[in-house]
Scaffold this active site. Sequence first.
Site, PDB file in Angstrom:
ATOM      1  N   LYS A 184       8.338  18.029 -23.835  1.00 43.74           N
ATOM      2  CA  LYS A 184       9.366  17.824 -22.583  1.00 43.74           C
ATOM      3  C   LYS A 184       9.493  16.059 -22.817  1.00 43.74           C
ATOM      4  O   LYS A 184       8.305  15.305 -22.994  1.00 43.74           O
ATOM      5  CB  LYS A 184       9.528  18.184 -21.593  1.00 43.74           C
ATOM      6  CG  LYS A 184      10.771  17.524 -20.334  1.00 43.74           C
ATOM      7  CD  LYS A 184      10.866  16.838 -19.240  1.00 43.74           C
ATOM      8  CE  LYS A 184      10.259  15.740 -18.687  1.00 43.74           C
ATOM      9  NZ  LYS A 184      10.717  14.607 -19.445  1.00 43.74           N
ATOM     10  N   GLY A 241       0.840  10.899 -15.688  1.00 44.76           N
ATOM     11  CA  GLY A 241       2.177  10.553 -15.132  1.00 44.76           C
ATOM     12  C   GLY A 241       1.795   9.498 -14.208  1.00 44.76           C
ATOM     13  O   GLY A 241       0.385   9.531 -13.899  1.00 44.76           O
ATOM     14  N   SER A 242       2.841   9.548 -12.987  1.00 42.82           N
ATOM     15  CA  SER A 242       3.180   9.393 -11.672  1.00 42.82           C
ATOM     16  C   SER A 242       2.253  10.257 -10.672  1.00 42.82           C
ATOM     17  O   SER A 242       2.390  11.407 -11.226  1.00 42.82           O
ATOM     18  CB  SER A 242       4.362   9.420 -11.168  1.00 42.82           C
ATOM     19  OG  SER A 242       5.070   9.625 -10.549  1.00 42.82           O
ATOM     20  N   ARG A 243       1.650   9.914  -9.581  1.00 40.17           N
ATOM     21  CA  ARG A 243       0.876  11.326  -9.238  1.00 40.17           C
ATOM     22  C   ARG A 243       2.375  12.435  -8.033  1.00 40.17           C
ATOM     23  O   ARG A 243       2.091  13.519  -8.276  1.00 40.17           O
ATOM     24  CB  ARG A 243       0.136  10.112  -7.684  1.00 40.17           C
ATOM     25  CG  ARG A 243      -0.429  11.324  -6.544  1.00 40.17           C
ATOM     26  CD  ARG A 243      -1.057  11.083  -5.676  1.00 40.17           C
ATOM     27  NE  ARG A 243      -1.919   9.585  -5.804  1.00 40.17           N
ATOM     28  CZ  ARG A 243      -2.672   8.945  -5.126  1.00 40.17           C
ATOM     29  NH1 ARG A 243      -2.145   9.490  -3.719  1.00 40.17           N
ATOM     30  NH2 ARG A 243      -3.528   7.964  -5.155  1.00 40.17           N
ATOM     31  N   ARG A 244       3.131  11.371  -7.519  1.00 37.49           N
ATOM     32  CA  ARG A 244       4.308  12.227  -7.778  1.00 37.49           C
ATOM     33  C   ARG A 244       4.793  13.169  -8.097  1.00 37.49           C
ATOM     34  O   ARG A 244       4.855  14.122  -8.149  1.00 37.49           O
ATOM     35  CB  ARG A 244       5.377  10.867  -6.782  1.00 37.49           C
ATOM     36  CG  ARG A 244       6.705  11.951  -6.446  1.00 37.49           C
ATOM     37  CD  ARG A 244       7.788  10.568  -6.258  1.00 37.49           C
ATOM     38  NE  ARG A 244       8.450  10.311  -7.235  1.00 37.49           N
ATOM     39  CZ  ARG A 244       9.468   9.508  -6.308  1.00 37.49           C
ATOM     40  NH1 ARG A 244       9.948   9.747  -5.348  1.00 37.49           N
ATOM     41  NH2 ARG A 244      10.095   9.340  -7.627  1.00 37.49           N
ATOM     42  N   GLY A 245       5.461  12.860  -9.892  1.00 40.04           N
ATOM     43  CA  GLY A 245       5.462  13.547 -10.687  1.00 40.04           C
ATOM     44  C   GLY A 245       4.541  14.937 -10.706  1.00 40.04           C
ATOM     45  O   GLY A 245       4.417  16.152 -11.271  1.00 40.04           O
ATOM     46  N   GLY A 246       3.414  14.058 -11.281  1.00 37.91           N
ATOM     47  CA  GLY A 246       2.456  15.244 -11.214  1.00 37.91           C
ATOM     48  C   GLY A 246       1.929  15.814  -9.909  1.00 37.91           C
ATOM     49  O   GLY A 246       1.528  17.623  -9.922  1.00 37.91           O
ATOM     50  N   GLU A 265      -2.780  14.086 -15.447  1.00 32.48           N
ATOM     51  CA  GLU A 265      -3.520  12.617 -15.295  1.00 32.48           C
ATOM     52  C   GLU A 265      -2.936  11.666 -14.398  1.00 32.48           C
ATOM     53  O   GLU A 265      -1.363  11.704 -15.253  1.00 32.48           O
ATOM     54  CB  GLU A 265      -4.063  11.885 -16.479  1.00 32.48           C
ATOM     55  CG  GLU A 265      -5.190  11.497 -15.855  1.00 32.48           C
ATOM     56  CD  GLU A 265      -4.637  10.057 -17.110  1.00 32.48           C
ATOM     57  OE1 GLU A 265      -3.816   9.120 -16.282  1.00 32.48           O
ATOM     58  OE2 GLU A 265      -3.796   9.766 -18.719  1.00 32.48           O
ATOM     59  N   CYS A 302      -3.141   3.348 -17.656  1.00 33.19           N
ATOM     60  CA  CYS A 302      -4.234   4.342 -16.691  1.00 33.19           C
ATOM     61  C   CYS A 302      -5.487   4.025 -16.309  1.00 33.19           C
ATOM     62  O   CYS A 302      -5.823   4.092 -15.005  1.00 33.19           O
ATOM     63  CB  CYS A 302      -4.772   6.040 -17.630  1.00 33.19           C
ATOM     64  SG  CYS A 302      -3.360   6.539 -18.676  1.00 33.19           S
ATOM     65  N   GLU A 393      -2.653   2.531  -6.219  1.00 27.72           N
ATOM     66  CA  GLU A 393      -2.155   2.015  -7.766  1.00 27.72           C
ATOM     67  C   GLU A 393      -1.553   0.970  -7.914  1.00 27.72           C
ATOM     68  O   GLU A 393      -0.194   2.011  -7.125  1.00 27.72           O
ATOM     69  CB  GLU A 393      -2.133   2.848  -8.716  1.00 27.72           C
ATOM     70  CG  GLU A 393      -2.184   2.260  -9.906  1.00 27.72           C
ATOM     71  CD  GLU A 393      -2.029   3.616 -10.610  1.00 27.72           C
ATOM     72  OE1 GLU A 393      -2.209   3.328 -11.943  1.00 27.72           O
ATOM     73  OE2 GLU A 393      -1.205   4.358 -10.348  1.00 27.72           O
TER      74      GLU A 393
END
Length: 526
Positions: A184, A241-246, A265, A302, A393
């Site tokens: 994607k 990417g971000s924590r929310r996305g992951g 990650e 990161c 972060e």
Amino acid sequence: MQILGETIIGQRSVRGDAGEVFALAAATGEKLQPAFGASSLADVNTACELAEDAFDAYRQLPDERRALFLEAIAQGLLDLGDTLIERVHQESGLPKPRLEGERMRTVNQLKLFASLVRDGRWHGAVIDNALPDRTPLPRADLRLRRIGIGPVAVFGASNFPLAFSVAGGDTASALAAGCPVIVKAHPAHLGTSELVGRVIQKAAYDTNMPAGVFSMVIDKDISVGQALVSHPLISAVGFTGSRRGGLALVAAAQARPVPIPVYAEMSSINPVFLLPAALSARADSIAKGFVESLVMGAGQFCTNPGILLALESDHLEAFVAAAAHALSDKLPTTMLTPNIHGAYCNGLNSLHSASGVELVAEGKEAESAYQARPAFFRTDSATFLANPGLEEENFGPSALLIVCKDADDLRNVATKFAGQLTVTLHVDEGDHTIAQALMPTLERKAGRILFNDFPTGVEVSYAMVHGGPFPATSDSRSTSVGATAIDRFLRPVCYQSVPDSLLPPALQQGNPLDTWRLVDGHLTKG
């Protein structure tokens, strides 16, 4: 090579009909041409079906064929020349010399996995020969190897538009494992993604790979990514990417009738411990190194050093003064996207307004939109421990110093940290006792421990680990960089009493691949 704004589905290129999307110039926020056609859910389904059709044929190819495919991708990236670098620069705002280096890192990752495929150790071949005369029970002939897990979905990252994106480490390691890949494309660098995607498509054609070994889809909203992770033919996911996305992808993968692993990650503040003897010996040089690491790439790594810890002392104050002086001369730099810039500014505002947090220094003021102004704050251990939000972060060039009272206080703060990609210690000989006491805790907290260095910069090698306990990653047993990244996309299969002619080459008695194998407990090429 021309950018057409198209989705790549195997060996076809199609214009998505789910709406138009544009990449934006990082420096100005202006739309970049051309418009891209967003992929439909039908496109996602077609790509997944093609990948499934390709899987068995691709994973059973001779190792040399897959190695040549990976090397063809690497050469194709080099052949794009300035066309690629110019487009990445427009979309990311990253300096061209940095992007030249990142392209070589991407090329070297592909070559590393080509070498890994060729040497055959990735098969993990184990042979326990039959013991028909063993008492009280005989043992059957048992042989083990690893195979690809199935089609893999890869989500490109914003901060590494080459090395963690379409042809980055997730794609390279999955293809090396024998897994077709559907990427994607990241919405921030659509043109870059198409250029690189066409390189992979051409490499697949030139090396006669199955048509569905690679596809790339484009999203207008989160529905494409969610559909990709939820599709029953996808077997694993790689994400940076971000924590929310992951976590959203992890939730979608776990909600499937057949859950699949998501190797995400996500976030890390990468604590740096400044121990007393080291500060006494070289406070000034450590301070300068810290500032250079902090502002590198506008802090959008990161592994950016977001937290410092030290014991209160005159030598610490010398470090703070030197760091403040070095930081005050730093110019603001363009961030990757307007949204990332906005989030960074919100993070700065939170630090400025936090009780018990003091601003130490800032870089020069921003001169245009979407530039990040570096900042350095300090607090004490009691304030930090009482305010969990200070551990979040702030993606960009800001850092927080935590001043501790003594070694016990330092160790107590270390135990409270969440999982990290890295931890760093600056030590001199007189610090070894403190460092030794910290090490068991730090081993539990991070995937990589550095001494007398800074964490920005991740070597592509056999020993590298770019992973760590949650929330640095969704699976602490994995790494997204280095040779062992291939392990994420392999699973073991045991063959019991299978005739030699029906065994895969890695397990045949004559060892036709001439690879190292564990035979009856002994490592051998025999």
